[in-house]
Scaffold this motif. Structure first.
Motif, PDB file in Angstrom:
ATOM      1  N   SER A  17      11.258  -0.410  -4.518  1.00  0.00           N
ATOM      2  CA  SER A  17      11.529  -1.332  -3.272  1.00  0.00           C
ATOM      3  C   SER A  17      10.516  -2.063  -3.434  1.00  0.00           C
ATOM      4  CB  SER A  17      11.061   0.002  -2.261  1.00  0.00           C
ATOM      5  OG  SER A  17      12.133   1.114  -2.332  1.00  0.00           O
ATOM      6  N   ILE A  18       9.171  -1.922  -4.544  1.00  0.00           N
ATOM      7  CA  ILE A  18       7.914  -3.188  -3.792  1.00  0.00           C
ATOM      8  C   ILE A  18       8.204  -3.857  -4.888  1.00  0.00           C
ATOM      9  CG2 ILE A  18       5.713  -3.864  -3.820  1.00  0.00           C
ATOM     10  CD1 ILE A  18       7.100  -2.407  -2.042  1.00  0.00           C
ATOM     11  N   LYS A  21      11.883  -5.734  -4.230  1.00  0.00           N
ATOM     12  CA  LYS A  21      12.023  -6.750  -2.872  1.00  0.00           C
ATOM     13  C   LYS A  21      11.217  -8.433  -3.522  1.00  0.00           C
ATOM     14  CE  LYS A  21      11.828  -8.634   1.198  1.00  0.00           C
ATOM     15  NZ  LYS A  21      12.723  -8.992   1.768  1.00  0.00           N
ATOM     16  N   TYR A  82      21.323  -1.915  -1.249  1.00  0.00           N
ATOM     17  CA  TYR A  82      20.277  -1.490  -0.921  1.00  0.00           C
ATOM     18  C   TYR A  82      19.580  -2.480  -0.845  1.00  0.00           C
ATOM     19  CZ  TYR A  82      15.311  -0.013  -1.750  1.00  0.00           C
ATOM     20  OH  TYR A  82      13.933   0.421  -2.045  1.00  0.00           O
ATOM     21  N   TYR A  83      19.594  -3.991  -1.789  1.00  0.00           N
ATOM     22  CA  TYR A  83      19.261  -4.764  -2.960  1.00  0.00           C
ATOM     23  C   TYR A  83      19.966  -5.860  -1.986  1.00  0.00           C
ATOM     24  CZ  TYR A  83      17.263  -4.579  -7.102  1.00  0.00           C
ATOM     25  OH  TYR A  83      15.986  -3.675  -8.281  1.00  0.00           O
ATOM     26  N   LEU A  86      17.674  -5.390   1.509  1.00  0.00           N
ATOM     27  CA  LEU A  86      16.045  -5.881   0.867  1.00  0.00           C
ATOM     28  C   LEU A  86      15.829  -7.268   1.115  1.00  0.00           C
ATOM     29  CD1 LEU A  86      14.347  -3.799  -2.022  1.00  0.00           C
ATOM     30  CD2 LEU A  86      13.622  -3.744  -0.014  1.00  0.00           C
ATOM     31  N   GLU A  90      12.879  -6.552   5.783  1.00  0.00           N
ATOM     32  CA  GLU A  90      11.919  -6.352   5.398  1.00  0.00           C
ATOM     33  C   GLU A  90      11.703  -4.999   4.780  1.00  0.00           C
ATOM     34  OE1 GLU A  90       8.247  -6.182   8.345  1.00  0.00           O
ATOM     35  OE2 GLU A  90       9.948  -7.694   9.271  1.00  0.00           O
ATOM     36  N   ALA A  91      10.682  -5.401   3.472  1.00  0.00           N
ATOM     37  CA  ALA A  91      11.131  -3.847   3.045  1.00  0.00           C
ATOM     38  C   ALA A  91      10.122  -2.486   3.370  1.00  0.00           C
ATOM     39  CB  ALA A  91       9.715  -3.792   1.411  1.00  0.00           C
ATOM     40  N   SER A  92       9.291  -2.805   4.782  1.00  0.00           N
ATOM     41  CA  SER A  92       8.903  -1.489   5.668  1.00  0.00           C
ATOM     42  C   SER A  92       9.979  -0.824   6.241  1.00  0.00           C
ATOM     43  CB  SER A  92       7.431  -2.268   6.531  1.00  0.00           C
ATOM     44  OG  SER A  92       8.317  -2.752   7.095  1.00  0.00           O
ATOM     45  N   VAL A  95      13.008   0.560   3.587  1.00  0.00           N
ATOM     46  CA  VAL A  95      12.884   1.631   2.519  1.00  0.00           C
ATOM     47  C   VAL A  95      13.347   2.982   4.144  1.00  0.00           C
ATOM     48  CG1 VAL A  95      11.038   2.525   1.492  1.00  0.00           C
ATOM     49  CG2 VAL A  95      12.237   0.306   0.937  1.00  0.00           C
TER      50      VAL A  95
END
Length: 137
Positions: A17-18, A21, A82-83, A86, A90-92, A95
């Motif tokens: 994920s990180i 992003k 998902y992509y 992202l 925001e990833a936070s 996810v």
């Protein structure tokens, strides 16, 4: 041993994920997914040949082929969504919503695989759902 692999899976998923992003910045999400997929394909087939298990491909039943292909299609759809999420969010926040798949998986396992759905699992699902809402609101 399954617990170790499950923990490693979670760590690598978090890194995914990180890294995604950061890497998706200025890249079309579909193109980014395709690049990621090529890497995964090469890595997976590398493991097959490293462990010398490629001969087992002829022993796979028709039913297994169908469900593995359907699983691959679901994975592809998941990764594309998902992509894109992202890229836009925001990833936070993306996810935790993505991890609602745990709850959905438990429900589907109960309905289609007739796995046991315990009080403990129900409480866990409620807590995951509540935790997700708290994180994204």
């Amino acid at each position: 041993m399954w617990m170790l692999f499950a923990i490693l899976s979670a760590v690598f998923a978090a890194l995914t994920s990180i890294l995604a992003k950061i890497g998706i910045n200025g890249v079309n999400s579909n193109l980014a997914t395709a690049i990621r997929t090529v890497v995964v394909v090469l890595m997976a087939w590398g493991m097959v040949f490293m462990t010398n298990t490629q001969a087992g491909i002829v022993q796979i039943s028709k039913k297994s082929w169908i469900f593995l292909i359907l699983s691959g299609l679901a994975t592809g759809a998941s990764w594309l969504c998902y992509y894109r999420a992202l890229q836009l969010g925001e990833a936070s926040k993306v996810v935790p919503i993505d991890k609602l798949s745990v709850v959905i998986t438990l429900i589907l396992a109960f309905v289609f695989l007739h796995e046991e759905f315990t009080v403990k699992a129900l409480i866990g699902c409620i807590l995951i759902g509540a935790g997700t809402l708290i994180m994204v609101v």
